[in-house]
Design a protein around this motif. Structure first.
Motif, PDB file in Angstrom:
ATOM      1  N   SER A   1       0.814  -1.214   0.000  1.00  0.00           N
ATOM      2  CA  SER A   1       0.000   0.000   0.000  1.00  0.00           C
ATOM      3  C   SER A   1       0.850   1.269   0.000  1.00  0.00           C
ATOM      4  CB  SER A   1      -0.944   0.004   1.207  1.00  0.00           C
ATOM      5  OG  SER A   1      -0.203  -0.062   2.413  1.00  0.00           O
ATOM      6  N   HIS A   2       2.025   1.233   0.665  1.00  0.00           N
ATOM      7  CA  HIS A   2       2.851   2.445   0.702  1.00  0.00           C
ATOM      8  C   HIS A   2       3.451   2.767  -0.667  1.00  0.00           C
ATOM      9  CE1 HIS A   2       6.069  -0.603   1.396  1.00  0.00           C
ATOM     10  NE2 HIS A   2       6.839   0.275   0.760  1.00  0.00           N
TER      11      HIS A   2
ATOM     12  N   ASP B   1      -3.314  -9.701  -2.749  1.00  0.00           N
ATOM     13  CA  ASP B   1      -2.941  -8.361  -2.281  1.00  0.00           C
ATOM     14  C   ASP B   1      -2.177  -7.592  -3.341  1.00  0.00           C
ATOM     15  OD1 ASP B   1      -4.162  -8.672   0.149  1.00  0.00           O
ATOM     16  OD2 ASP B   1      -2.338  -9.242   1.232  1.00  0.00           O
ATOM     17  N   GLU B   2      -1.263  -8.254  -4.019  1.00  0.00           N
ATOM     18  CA  GLU B   2      -0.480  -7.594  -5.064  1.00  0.00           C
ATOM     19  C   GLU B   2      -1.376  -7.128  -6.207  1.00  0.00           C
ATOM     20  OE1 GLU B   2       3.845  -9.862  -4.544  1.00  0.00           O
ATOM     21  OE2 GLU B   2       2.372 -10.624  -5.976  1.00  0.00           O
TER      22      GLU B   2
ATOM     23  N   ASN C   1      -3.913  -2.866  -9.245  1.00  0.00           N
ATOM     24  CA  ASN C   1      -5.146  -2.319  -9.812  1.00  0.00           C
ATOM     25  C   ASN C   1      -5.440  -0.925  -9.267  1.00  0.00           C
ATOM     26  OD1 ASN C   1      -5.667  -4.535 -11.402  1.00  0.00           O
ATOM     27  ND2 ASN C   1      -7.069  -5.503  -9.962  1.00  0.00           N
ATOM     28  N   ASP C   2      -5.178  -0.727  -7.980  1.00  0.00           N
ATOM     29  CA  ASP C   2      -5.374   0.577  -7.356  1.00  0.00           C
ATOM     30  C   ASP C   2      -4.480   1.618  -8.030  1.00  0.00           C
ATOM     31  OD1 ASP C   2      -5.978   2.690  -5.703  1.00  0.00           O
ATOM     32  OD2 ASP C   2      -5.079   1.837  -3.899  1.00  0.00           O
TER      33      ASP C   2
END
Length: 237
Positions: free
Chosen positions: A126-127, A172-173, A178-179
């Motif tokens: 996320s970072h 998660d990856e 995608n984000d």
């Protein structure tokens, strides 16, 4: 100093930095404008990056003579196809970009902006996504810049994520990737629309001004000159 950085002897370097005046004299007397470049190249800890900048802010504008990369470029430069940036490096990237905003849209010898280089890193946390977003907001123009291979940061991101996966990515990856790509697509489109809107407004303003001058009987030569200086509306009286 270079030897300490190459060997990542950060505690020794911290001791050197404690002598504020002495360190500044070293920079000034020996013209060592490479200090921050080296610190970023070898990924010095965030606290050291901040202290170096505090002692000599002008080092933010230094460029490597061969690659034409700024400290921000070097901090964003990926360490390997499957390696992600650490949280410490992420802090340094945003700090450097905030302290010298112009660097966010500068290109190196390969036409790469810091955002291009950041998008080469594996996006698996996320970072990393947050850093991509923050750097994009600091220098939004870079979203539309193309490197020497005619690739935008978003295109570099897509290609790098495909090539960096030696095995199937985790859930998660996939979510993080995608984000990031959704953000890059959205902000790139928004920036391009904004540029077009500005261009249309300027063209409208210029046309209105020329019409106004024409009706008032200004000489043809004066119309073109005045139209670029004034800011009129189409309400012609």
């Amino acid at each position: 100093l270079q030897k300490f950085m190459e060997n990542k002897e950060w505690d020794v370097l911290r001791t050197k930095l404690d002598d504020f005046c002495g360190f500044k004299k070293v920079i000034q007397s020996n013209a060592e404008d490479q200090v921050l470049l080296l610190a970023c190249k070898y990924k010095a800890p965030f606290d050291l990056i901040k202290r170096i900048v505090a002692i000599e802010p002008n080092l933010l504008q230094a460029k490597d003579t061969e690659s034409i990369r700024t400290p921000l470029h070097l901090m964003c430069l990926n360490a390997g196809a499957n390696i992600s940036i650490s949280k410490d490096i992420a802090q340094s990237i945003i700090f450097l970009a905030s302290e010298f905003v112009q660097a966010a849209t500068m290109k190196d010898s390969e036409g790469m902006t810091p955002l291009h280089l950041l998008c080469l890193n594996a996006c698996n946390a996320s970072h990393v996504v947050s850093t991509i977003k923050e750097l994009s907001m600091i220098g939004p123009a870079a979203l539309t810049f193309e490197n020497n291979k005619n690739e935008t940061p978003m295109e570099v991101f897509l290609m790098s994520q495909m090539q960096s996966s030696e095995q199937w990515p985790t859930i998660d990856e996939i979510v993080h990737q995608n984000d990031a790509v959704t953000f890059l697509q959205k902000k790139t489109a928004e920036y391009r629309r904004g540029i077009k809107a500005i261009a249309r407004r300027e063209m409208y303003r210029l046309t209105c001004r020329m019409q106004e001058l024409y009706v008032r009987g200004a000489p043809c030569g004066a119309i073109a000159i005045s139209a670029t200086r004034g800011s009129g509306a189409c309400g012609i009286s």
